[in-house]
Design a protein around this motif. Sequence first.
Motif: not given
Length: 156
Positions: A73-75, A80-81, A85-88, A136-137
């Motif tokens: 609900e926070v989004g 997280c774009l 790959g399978p891990l972001r 920091f991204g």
Amino acid sequence: MLEGLHYQNAYVCDDLEAGIDLFRGRGLKKEPIIISVDQEVMTPAGPKRQKSRICFIWIGDLQYELIESEIDEVGLYANCLSNGGPLRFHHVCFRIEDWADFRSRVDGQEFPIAMERGGTQDGDLKFLYLDARKVFGHYLEYTWMPNRTWQQIKSM
């Protein structure tokens, strides 16, 4: 605001088991435990629900947290774009020794609070996320926990 003990890098994944598989043969020595977390957190827009499946993988002194979001609900995790790959990569986490001192300074620093969960008692885990993506991204998570909880987390 960068302080405390950096002990964790966290990643969002769509399939937790597939994410865990990526660590097999790459330093994973102990099979991780998958935990379901369903909690209410405070946000600038009021209380929101976060439900996830997570696991913690320790390699040396660094913990990798893998997060499969179920209700966001926070989004916080949905934004997280994909990196293809399978891990972001999502955030780093710091352990804070004195939560009251740290928390008293949060509102005076530049990064907005994305979400927060204060413990209901002094012995409960407390955390907050600062939105540091413009600099920091990624997010910065800060946690406080009693030493017995820290030892439990380290043994996972």
